[in-house]
Design a protein around this motif. Structure first.
Motif, mmCIF file in Angstrom:
data_model
loop_
_atom_site.group_PDB
_atom_site.id
_atom_site.type_symbol
_atom_site.label_atom_id
_atom_site.label_comp_id
_atom_site.label_asym_id
_atom_site.label_seq_id
_atom_site.Cartn_x
_atom_site.Cartn_y
_atom_site.Cartn_z
ATOM 1 N N THR A 60 0.850 -1.186 0.000
ATOM 2 C CA THR A 60 0.000 0.000 0.000
ATOM 3 C C THR A 60 0.878 1.227 0.000
ATOM 4 O O THR A 60 2.050 1.160 0.398
ATOM 5 N N ASP A 61 0.338 2.351 -0.484
ATOM 6 C CA ASP A 61 1.081 3.606 -0.381
ATOM 7 C C ASP A 61 0.471 4.523 0.683
ATOM 8 O O ASP A 61 0.822 5.699 0.772
ATOM 9 N N ARG A 62 -0.415 3.964 1.505
ATOM 10 C CA ARG A 62 -0.962 4.731 2.634
ATOM 11 C C ARG A 62 0.084 4.807 3.752
ATOM 12 O O ARG A 62 0.770 3.827 4.034
ATOM 13 N N LEU A 63 0.170 5.959 4.381
ATOM 14 C CA LEU A 63 1.115 6.160 5.474
ATOM 15 C C LEU A 63 0.386 6.697 6.694
ATOM 16 O O LEU A 63 -0.512 7.534 6.571
ATOM 17 N N PRO B 262 1.987 -1.205 6.419
ATOM 18 C CA PRO B 262 1.215 -2.448 6.283
ATOM 19 C C PRO B 262 0.020 -2.520 7.220
ATOM 20 O O PRO B 262 -0.958 -3.212 6.919
ATOM 21 N N GLY B 263 0.077 -1.817 8.352
ATOM 22 C CA GLY B 263 -1.067 -1.819 9.261
ATOM 23 C C GLY B 263 -2.300 -1.172 8.679
ATOM 24 O O GLY B 263 -3.422 -1.385 9.165
ATOM 25 N N LEU B 264 -2.132 -0.354 7.623
ATOM 26 C CA LEU B 264 -3.260 0.298 6.958
ATOM 27 C C LEU B 264 -3.730 -0.460 5.721
ATOM 28 O O LEU B 264 -4.679 -0.026 5.061
ATOM 29 N N TYR B 265 -3.061 -1.559 5.411
ATOM 30 C CA TYR B 265 -3.432 -2.357 4.247
ATOM 31 C C TYR B 265 -4.702 -3.133 4.568
ATOM 32 O O TYR B 265 -4.714 -4.016 5.422
ATOM 33 N N ARG B 266 -5.786 -2.814 3.883
ATOM 34 C CA ARG B 266 -7.091 -3.382 4.244
ATOM 35 C C ARG B 266 -7.165 -4.885 3.997
ATOM 36 O O ARG B 266 -7.951 -5.582 4.627
ATOM 37 N N ALA B 267 -6.336 -5.383 3.095
ATOM 38 C CA ALA B 267 -6.339 -6.826 2.807
ATOM 39 C C ALA B 267 -5.197 -7.539 3.527
ATOM 40 O O ALA B 267 -4.753 -8.613 3.092
ATOM 41 N N GLY C 72 -1.426 3.159 13.625
ATOM 42 C CA GLY C 72 -2.492 3.109 12.637
ATOM 43 C C GLY C 72 -3.022 1.726 12.334
ATOM 44 O O GLY C 72 -3.869 1.568 11.452
ATOM 45 N N TRP C 73 -2.569 0.724 13.053
ATOM 46 C CA TRP C 73 -3.025 -0.633 12.793
ATOM 47 C C TRP C 73 -4.496 -0.787 13.176
ATOM 48 O O TRP C 73 -4.908 -0.407 14.273
#
Length: 533
Positions: free
Chosen positions: A273-276, A321-326, A350-351
């Motif tokens: 993911t590119d979410r931070l 990775p804690g923001l990765y929905r899958a 953010g997990w």
């Protein structure tokens, strides 16, 4: 003229241990000439047994994991099957199993087909005539040098391994000894060149290493010392002469031909993911809203597994990775490929609850690396913003779920240099957690120079990352390297392009480094000498 060694000081009372840290399918996979790594290993073991002069009694013990059928190395070999990966238990069993009249143990890696016989003889002379506890070769490639120890050091090593809960690994002997190294009489022979910096392993525990061994065999560099002495290494006296490794063609080739060492990727960075959740002051990235589909992730991992089945998968590049929905689905993908260690890199902030509980239940992450950068809240806030309390709570949960596999990391820079000693001492005292100090990366000059010191080598070496690493972005794009943030050079897209073809495209760039020709991105980069794995 060298001093001769009395024969009776070297004959008898030795035992060979062939230690296998894990099962390997490459031991009996033939090289170009039809010989196998096992054939080469067998020749060397037979030569060492001839030196020991105890043909009437079994003098070889194989120590193997439970999931590995023991190879037949020599007639009359003993086999010790480990019940688990506990290093202390293994040392105790080895001590119990070998005959009590064996005063010394010659310890070989069971998956090292090219162990040096001349160096083994040199170390054996050094060990017996010094009557020390432990003798080893320092700075040689993995699998090249034997280790020699007095039999009665094994129970001591078991106690030391127990104190640190050391697992059964290739380095377990030295790891246990290092717990209290001053308690032992140690002899060492240091290589003229520090070949260990090459990270070249002369073992067949992975496809990457097997291919290196195969290339050396194809070059005819692996037979000079089988069953006898080569001209380059003829009977030096360990008390008056250095071991002449600078005249060994195999070692010189490893040192002088870097392209030979570039086999297949060993470290694959996966952007899921590119979410931070945080953007530290030393990060050039911005948070986005894209993530990889689980089906694409599985296709990529499958392709990686086909080409380099033991590569480390690093999850967390340019995204949290804690923001990765899958994330739960991703863990299921990784579970289907247990040969790959997975390194998870995270801020610990953010997990989601589901992701956190999935990570706690996951029993096979190779490492959980938590980026903290500070031990004091005001420094943390300056570098990373809010979230320190949440990050520390994450570390606490992880050290209980995955003790010994949790690392807390600080990037060393002017902003926190004065605090790093405190950071290291604090986390070193916490059970189940290990501190890491990371070099500052300006991303080839894109960020201000916050380095405390310039650590670049006096002589530039070809880029370790072009030699060993691969980066896969969230859409499957494979850029030149992890410093190529705008993907100015694209090697290909996985899985449309094969990993073999993508890796091949990077060969010319690495070869240019060997020739000391560098494009603009590389000229501005000082990450070329760092190694991930």
């Amino acid at each position: 003229m060298t001093r001769s060694t009395p024969v009776d000081t070297l004959q008898g009372m030795d035992h060979l241990i062939l230690a296998f840290s894990r099962a390997t399918p490459y031991l009996e996979l033939a090289f170009h000439d039809g010989t196998t790594p096992l054939d080469h290993l067998r020749s060397r073991v037979e030569a060492l047994l001839a030196d020991i002069h105890r043909p009437e009694e079994p003098a070889v013990t194989l120590v193997i994991p439970r999931d590995f059928d023991p190879p037949r190395v020599v007639p009359g070999q003993n086999v010790l099957i480990l019940e688990d990966d506990n290093g202390a238990a293994a040392f105790r069993r080895v001590h119990e199993e070998i005959p009590p009249d064996r005063e010394h143990v010659i310890w070989l890696d069971g998956d090292a087909p090219f162990v040096s016989l001349p160096l083994a003889r040199f170390l054996r002379q050094l060990h017996r005539r010094s009557w020390c506890d432990y003798t080893f070769g320092d700075g040689f490639p993995g699998g090249y040098a034997v280790q020699i120890l007095r039999r009665e050091t094994l129970p001591v090593l078991a106690t030391l391994a127990d104190s640190r809960d050391l697992p059964w690994t290739r380095t377990v002997v030295f790891d246990a000894l290092s717990v209290d190294i001053n308690a032992f009489d140690v002899e060492t022979e240091a290589a003229a060149e520090d070949y260990s910096l090459l990270r070249a392993e002369l073992t067949v525990d992975s496809r990457a290493n097997y291919l290196l061994c195969r290339r050396l065999a194809e070059r005819g560099l692996v037979t000079t010392d089988v069953g006898g002495k080569s001209e380059a290494t003829a009977d030096p006296d360990p008390f008056t002469e250095r071991y002449p490794d600078d005249r060994d063609p195999l070692l010189r080739t490893l040192l002088e031909e870097p392209l030979l060492r570039r086999t297949v990727p060993r470290y694959v960075q996966l952007q899921v993911t590119d979410r931070l959740s945080q953007v530290p002051v030393y990060s050039p990235f911005e948070s986005g809203g894209t993530e990889i589909a689980p089906e694409l992730l599985e296709s990529i991992v499958r392709e990686v597994h086909t080409e380099t089945p033991e590569a480390i998968l690093a999850v967390g590049y340019r995204g949290e990775p804690g923001l990765y929905r899958a994330f739960p689905a991703a863990v299921e993908v990784f579970r289907r490929y247990p040969e790959h260690p997975v390194y998870l890199e995270t801020s610990g902030v953010g997990w989601t609850r589901e992701n956190l509980e999935t990570l706690e239940r996951w029993r096979s992450p190779g490492a959980v690396i938590v980026e903290l950068d500070a031990v004091r809240e005001e420094t943390y806030r300056k570098l990373r913003g809010t979230g320190m309390e949440e990050a520390l709570a994450f570390v606490e949960r992880m050290r209980r779920a995955h003790p010994g596999r949790v690392y807390v990391q600080a990037v060393r820079m002017n902003d926190n240099e004065w605090e790093l000693q405190e950071f290291y001492k604090h986390w070193q005292s916490v059970d189940g957690v290990q501190p890491l100090i990371q070099k500052y990366n300006s991303f080839a000059g894109r960020l201000p120079d916050r380095r405390v010191a310039d650590l670049t080598p006096l002589k530039r070496v070809p880029c370790r990352h072009l030699e060993r690493d691969l980066v896969v972005l969230v859409d499957g794009t494979v850029p030149r390297c992890f410093q190529d943030l705008q993907s100015q050079t694209v090697r290909g897209i996985l899985p449309e392009d094969s990993l073999e073809a993508i890796w091949k495209k990077g060969e010319d760039d690495f070869d240019a480094h060997v020739r000391e020709e560098y494009p603009a991105l590389c000229r501005s980069c000082d990450e070329y000498y760092t190694i991930n794995a």
